[in-house]
Design a protein around this motif. Sequence first.
Motif, PDB file in Angstrom:
ATOM      1  N   TYR A  46       0.963  -1.343  -0.070  1.00 38.98           N
ATOM      2  CA  TYR A  46       0.137   0.066   0.025  1.00 38.98           C
ATOM      3  C   TYR A  46       0.684   1.099   0.009  1.00 38.98           C
ATOM      4  O   TYR A  46       0.481   2.388  -0.335  1.00 38.98           O
ATOM      5  N   ASN A  47       1.987   1.288   0.400  1.00 35.29           N
ATOM      6  CA  ASN A  47       2.898   2.347   0.634  1.00 35.29           C
ATOM      7  C   ASN A  47       3.283   2.786  -1.001  1.00 35.29           C
ATOM      8  O   ASN A  47       3.728   3.950  -1.150  1.00 35.29           O
ATOM      9  N   ASN A  48       3.152   1.872  -1.847  1.00 32.51           N
ATOM     10  CA  ASN A  48       3.750   2.303  -3.297  1.00 32.51           C
ATOM     11  C   ASN A  48       2.720   3.120  -3.813  1.00 32.51           C
ATOM     12  O   ASN A  48       2.969   3.950  -5.092  1.00 32.51           O
ATOM     13  N   TYR A  49       1.448   3.509  -3.177  1.00 32.60           N
ATOM     14  CA  TYR A  49       0.363   4.289  -3.909  1.00 32.60           C
ATOM     15  C   TYR A  49       0.000   5.501  -3.008  1.00 32.60           C
ATOM     16  O   TYR A  49       0.119   5.821  -1.559  1.00 32.60           O
ATOM     17  N   LYS A  50      -0.209   6.703  -3.533  1.00 34.40           N
ATOM     18  CA  LYS A  50      -0.438   8.109  -3.031  1.00 34.40           C
ATOM     19  C   LYS A  50      -1.513   7.863  -2.032  1.00 34.40           C
ATOM     20  O   LYS A  50      -1.602   8.349  -0.771  1.00 34.40           O
ATOM     21  N   LYS A  51      -2.804   7.563  -2.507  1.00 31.56           N
ATOM     22  CA  LYS A  51      -3.944   7.507  -1.993  1.00 31.56           C
ATOM     23  C   LYS A  51      -4.846   6.448  -2.734  1.00 31.56           C
ATOM     24  O   LYS A  51      -4.884   6.555  -4.134  1.00 31.56           O
ATOM     25  N   ILE A  52      -5.508   5.715  -1.996  1.00 28.63           N
ATOM     26  CA  ILE A  52      -6.483   4.702  -2.626  1.00 28.63           C
ATOM     27  C   ILE A  52      -7.851   5.090  -1.984  1.00 28.63           C
ATOM     28  O   ILE A  52      -8.265   5.043  -0.804  1.00 28.63           O
ATOM     29  N   PHE A  53      -8.871   5.619  -3.061  1.00 28.14           N
ATOM     30  CA  PHE A  53     -10.193   5.758  -2.609  1.00 28.14           C
ATOM     31  C   PHE A  53     -11.043   4.831  -2.977  1.00 28.14           C
ATOM     32  O   PHE A  53     -11.075   4.392  -4.153  1.00 28.14           O
ATOM     33  N   ILE A  54     -11.748   4.383  -2.178  1.00 28.55           N
ATOM     34  CA  ILE A  54     -12.848   3.150  -2.446  1.00 28.55           C
ATOM     35  C   ILE A  54     -14.430   3.519  -2.254  1.00 28.55           C
ATOM     36  O   ILE A  54     -14.638   4.307  -1.351  1.00 28.55           O
ATOM     37  N   LYS A  55     -15.089   3.687  -3.682  1.00 31.73           N
ATOM     38  CA  LYS A  55     -16.194   4.288  -3.493  1.00 31.73           C
ATOM     39  C   LYS A  55     -17.065   3.229  -3.764  1.00 31.73           C
ATOM     40  O   LYS A  55     -17.283   2.683  -4.926  1.00 31.73           O
ATOM     41  N   TYR A  56     -17.964   2.655  -3.068  1.00 34.77           N
ATOM     42  CA  TYR A  56     -18.865   1.481  -3.291  1.00 34.77           C
ATOM     43  C   TYR A  56     -20.403   1.786  -2.945  1.00 34.77           C
ATOM     44  O   TYR A  56     -20.677   2.432  -2.137  1.00 34.77           O
ATOM     45  N   GLY A  57     -21.095   1.253  -4.003  1.00 39.43           N
ATOM     46  CA  GLY A  57     -22.649   1.670  -3.787  1.00 39.43           C
ATOM     47  C   GLY A  57     -23.389   0.180  -4.092  1.00 39.43           C
ATOM     48  O   GLY A  57     -23.040  -0.442  -4.841  1.00 39.43           O
ATOM     49  N   ALA A  58     -24.382   0.144  -3.471  1.00 40.64           N
ATOM     50  CA  ALA A  58     -25.340  -1.278  -3.500  1.00 40.64           C
ATOM     51  C   ALA A  58     -26.668  -0.899  -3.337  1.00 40.64           C
ATOM     52  O   ALA A  58     -27.060   0.501  -2.599  1.00 40.64           O
ATOM     53  N   ARG A  59     -27.814  -1.450  -3.887  1.00 38.71           N
ATOM     54  CA  ARG A  59     -29.130  -1.141  -3.915  1.00 38.71           C
ATOM     55  C   ARG A  59     -29.506  -0.719  -2.271  1.00 38.71           C
ATOM     56  O   ARG A  59     -30.558  -0.003  -2.111  1.00 38.71           O
ATOM     57  N   SER A  60     -29.117  -1.986  -1.391  1.00 35.88           N
ATOM     58  CA  SER A  60     -29.568  -1.838  -0.006  1.00 35.88           C
ATOM     59  C   SER A  60     -28.654  -2.348   0.932  1.00 35.88           C
ATOM     60  O   SER A  60     -27.475  -2.870   0.253  1.00 35.88           O
ATOM     61  N   PRO A  61     -28.523  -1.998   2.090  1.00 37.38           N
ATOM     62  CA  PRO A  61     -27.879  -2.663   2.980  1.00 37.38           C
ATOM     63  C   PRO A  61     -27.433  -4.106   2.885  1.00 37.38           C
ATOM     64  O   PRO A  61     -26.292  -4.518   2.956  1.00 37.38           O
ATOM     65  N   GLU A  62     -28.750  -4.782   2.680  1.00 38.82           N
ATOM     66  CA  GLU A  62     -28.370  -6.269   2.519  1.00 38.82           C
ATOM     67  C   GLU A  62     -27.635  -6.596   1.249  1.00 38.82           C
ATOM     68  O   GLU A  62     -27.136  -7.817   1.211  1.00 38.82           O
ATOM     69  N   GLU A  63     -27.627  -5.827   0.206  1.00 34.09           N
ATOM     70  CA  GLU A  63     -26.861  -5.884  -0.982  1.00 34.09           C
ATOM     71  C   GLU A  63     -25.513  -5.559  -0.907  1.00 34.09           C
ATOM     72  O   GLU A  63     -24.648  -6.126  -1.900  1.00 34.09           O
ATOM     73  N   LEU A  64     -25.144  -5.061   0.232  1.00 30.03           N
ATOM     74  CA  LEU A  64     -23.585  -4.890   0.296  1.00 30.03           C
ATOM     75  C   LEU A  64     -22.589  -6.048   0.278  1.00 30.03           C
ATOM     76  O   LEU A  64     -23.006  -7.047   1.368  1.00 30.03           O
ATOM     77  N   CYS A  65     -21.487  -6.165  -0.505  1.00 35.26           N
ATOM     78  CA  CYS A  65     -20.641  -7.180  -0.450  1.00 35.26           C
ATOM     79  C   CYS A  65     -19.577  -7.155   0.468  1.00 35.26           C
ATOM     80  O   CYS A  65     -19.141  -6.099   0.504  1.00 35.26           O
ATOM     81  N   PHE A  66     -18.981  -8.160   1.134  1.00 33.25           N
ATOM     82  CA  PHE A  66     -17.820  -8.132   1.804  1.00 33.25           C
ATOM     83  C   PHE A  66     -17.767  -7.350   2.890  1.00 33.25           C
ATOM     84  O   PHE A  66     -16.841  -6.699   3.207  1.00 33.25           O
ATOM     85  N   LYS A  67     -18.938  -6.919   3.522  1.00 34.33           N
ATOM     86  CA  LYS A  67     -18.928  -6.163   4.567  1.00 34.33           C
ATOM     87  C   LYS A  67     -17.847  -6.573   5.842  1.00 34.33           C
ATOM     88  O   LYS A  67     -17.308  -5.596   6.301  1.00 34.33           O
ATOM     89  N   ARG A  68     -17.486  -7.891   5.945  1.00 37.59           N
ATOM     90  CA  ARG A  68     -16.539  -8.359   6.920  1.00 37.59           C
ATOM     91  C   ARG A  68     -15.135  -7.661   6.498  1.00 37.59           C
ATOM     92  O   ARG A  68     -14.283  -7.694   7.446  1.00 37.59           O
ATOM     93  N   TYR A  69     -14.625  -6.891   5.309  1.00 36.18           N
ATOM     94  CA  TYR A  69     -13.481  -6.255   5.279  1.00 36.18           C
ATOM     95  C   TYR A  69     -13.497  -4.984   5.454  1.00 36.18           C
ATOM     96  O   TYR A  69     -12.385  -4.156   5.447  1.00 36.18           O
ATOM     97  N   TYR A  70     -14.663  -4.342   5.740  1.00 37.44           N
ATOM     98  CA  TYR A  70     -14.795  -2.875   5.552  1.00 37.44           C
ATOM     99  C   TYR A  70     -13.739  -2.269   6.640  1.00 37.44           C
ATOM    100  O   TYR A  70     -13.108  -1.282   6.503  1.00 37.44           O
ATOM    101  N   ASP A  71     -13.989  -2.669   7.974  1.00 36.27           N
ATOM    102  CA  ASP A  71     -13.009  -2.022   8.836  1.00 36.27           C
ATOM    103  C   ASP A  71     -11.567  -2.316   8.885  1.00 36.27           C
ATOM    104  O   ASP A  71     -10.889  -1.226   8.990  1.00 36.27           O
ATOM    105  N   GLU A  72     -11.180  -3.376   8.144  1.00 37.01           N
ATOM    106  CA  GLU A  72      -9.881  -3.727   7.818  1.00 37.01           C
ATOM    107  C   GLU A  72      -9.267  -2.762   6.761  1.00 37.01           C
ATOM    108  O   GLU A  72      -8.316  -2.132   7.059  1.00 37.01           O
ATOM    109  N   TRP A  73     -10.021  -2.562   5.944  1.00 39.91           N
ATOM    110  CA  TRP A  73      -9.678  -1.877   4.703  1.00 39.91           C
ATOM    111  C   TRP A  73      -9.559  -0.201   5.167  1.00 39.91           C
ATOM    112  O   TRP A  73      -8.508   0.275   5.083  1.00 39.91           O
ATOM    113  N   SER A  74     -10.456   0.117   6.158  1.00 39.02           N
ATOM    114  CA  SER A  74     -10.553   1.544   6.317  1.00 39.02           C
ATOM    115  C   SER A  74      -9.280   1.846   7.507  1.00 39.02           C
ATOM    116  O   SER A  74      -8.915   3.053   7.553  1.00 39.02           O
TER     117      SER A  74
END
Lengths: 351, 272
Positions: B132-160
Motif C-alpha cells: 500500500y505504501n507504493n500508492y499515494k492514496k486509494i479511494f474506494i467508493k462503493y454503492g449497492a441497492r440496499s444494506p443487505e446487498e452490500l458485498c464483503f462487509k467483513r472487510y470494511y473495517d480492515e480496509w478503512s
Amino acid sequence: MNNKKLFTLSKLNFLEKLNELKKEFDIYIPYNNGKKDYKILNEELDINKIELNGIRPLNNIKSLFFPSTKEVATYPEEKEKNKITKKRIIVGIKNCDLYSIMILDKIFLNEEYPEFKDIFYEELRENTYFISSDCDNIKDTCSCLLVNLLPYTNEPIKNCIMNITENKEDDLIIEIFENKSGIEFGNIKNEKEEQIRTEREKIRKKTINELEKIKSKFETDIKDYQELLNKTVNKKEWKIIANKCVQCHGCINGCPTCHCYLLVDAKINSEKNSRYKIWDSCYYRAYALMAGNITPRPDFIKRFQHRYFHKYDYFLRNINLPGCSGCGRCIETCMAKIDFRILFDKLKQIE
Amino acid sequence: MGKNPYKPIIAKIKKIINETPTIKTFVFDLKEPIKFKAGQFMQLTVPGLGEAPFTPSSSPFISNEMEITILKTGIVTEALHNLKEGDEVGLRGPFGKGYPVEKFENKIIYIIGGGVGLAPLRSLIFTLIHNYNNYKKIFIKYGARSPEELCFKRYYDEWSKIPNIELEITIDKPYPDWTGKVGLVTTLLENLKIDKDETYAVSCGPEIMLKFVTVKLLEQQFDPYKIYLSMNRKMSCGMGQCGKCNIGNIYLCKDGPDICFGKYQDYFDLFC
C-alpha cells in the motif's frame, strides 16, 4: 526429379499423378456436377467433370479447416484424440480462398498468444497441402480486384506447393512454389520457361481484363470502404439496406473469413461432458446476448453494420488486412440481392 | 499437439459464502495452482451446461485456492448457485490483461464499484494493499441497492484502517436503521479535486452505472486514458477469436476486459 520452377504438363498426366497420390493423401478436387464442389478423388468420379479452371466452388473452403460443428474437448477426462491418419491435398483452390485461409491462420494460430492456438485448426492446416489454380470464366460476383487481390496465386501461403494454369490445349502450366511435400511430377515437356511465362501472361491478362470490366461498374473499392463506413454510420440509408436483409445468415455461413463461433457444452452421460465449437453469426440477436437480456446491439441495423465494420475497418486496424477476399459468395447467396459493392457505392453517394 | 485451450481443468468447491441474498462467493480448491493478475478473468464451467466469464475476487498472491463471487442472474449463474460444497466445476484461464497495477504506482486511485462489481475490485484492493505504501492514496467508493446487498462487509473495517485508504459506502434508497450515505454511487464522486496526470479511476458494476460514472469523471477533467472500466460483454472463447466481446476492433477478452475508456470512447455502440 526436375528443378524447373515453371513447366507444362498434360492434364491427363497431372490427373494420373493425383490418382497415384490418393493412396497417401485424401485429394480434394473441384468437381462440377451441375454445382461445383470439392469432392474427395475416387474411382467413381467422372474425370470429365473435374474442373480445375473456372471460379471457386460455392461451398465454403473454411469448413475444411473450421468445421461448422467440432467437438473440441471432453471433460472431466480428455478422450484420446483421433489423430489425422491421412494428409490432404486441396487441388484447384483459388487465390481468394487462399487469402481467406491466411486470415483464418491469423485468428486461429494466434501468434500474439501462442498458448491460445486452436490445436485442431493447426493440425488440419499442417497436414494439408494446396495446389492452387488460376481463375477463368469468371462470374459477375467475382470481386478480387476490388479488394486488391489477383485471380491467380502470386503470394503463396504456407503449404501451397504449386499453382496450375490451364491452357487451351488441355495442357497445364505448373509453377512450383516452396515444396516440402515430396510430390514431384515426371513427363514434363522440354520448353523454355520464358516462353511458358509469356503464354501464361496472355491467359492471365484475359481474366484480368474481364475482372477490370466488372470493377469499372463500381465507383468505390477497398481503399474507400473504411472511410465510407465511418462517415455514414448514422445515415438513414443504412436502415433501408438493412431492412432488405431476410436474416438467412447465408452470407455469414458462406463467407470464408467469417470466423465467429460459440462454445456449447452437452452432458453425454454421467461421466462425460462434451464441448463443441460451432459457427455463430453476428446477425443473431443472441450472438452477444448476456444474462439479464442485455445486448450491445439490440437493433438489427447495428448488427448489420457491425459485420461490415468488422470486415472493412476492424480487420484493417487489427491485422492491417481487410476481412474480405472478394470471392463474391455473399452476393451469390443473398436472396435479398444485397451486394456489398452496390452498398458502398450508395454510401459514396450519400456521404 | 499442444495444450487444448478449450478444455477446462476440474476444481472442487471447498466452501460457499453467502454474501447477500443473491450473491455467493465460491472458494475453489485448485489441483494445479492458477497464477493470475487482478482483473484477469476465468471461464467457469458448470459441467454439461456451459461456461460464463468471471473475474476472481481473491488475492492474486494465493494460487492454490481461488475465490469467485457470483450474482445469480442467468442460466449458468443460477446453476452455480444450486451447487454445494464438494461439487466440481471446470475452469479455463486466466484470460485478458488485468489491471495495469504498475501504472498506479505513486498515483491516486479511485476504485468505484457497484453491487457485485466490487468482486473483481476486491482482487485489485488485495493487490494494492499488499504494497500500500507504493500508492499515494486509494479511494474506494462503493454503492449497492440496499444494506443487505452490500458485498464483503467483513472487510470494511480492515480496509478503512489502512492509512492511505479511504472507504465510502452508499446505498441507493433510504432504509430503516441505515445511518450511512444514501444515493447512487455517482453521488460519492462530486467535487473531487483531481490532478489529471496523477489520478486513475477503476470501475466495475452494471453497465448503466459505468456510463454515469464515466460521465461524472469526465466532467471533473479525468483523463479518458486513465479511466479503466470493466466493460464485460458476452465472452465465449476468451482468446480473441469468437468475436462476441467486440467493442469496435477491440476484443475485450484479450485486450481488456479492464481497458481504458480512451481507447474505445469513439465507438458507436459503446454502452449497452
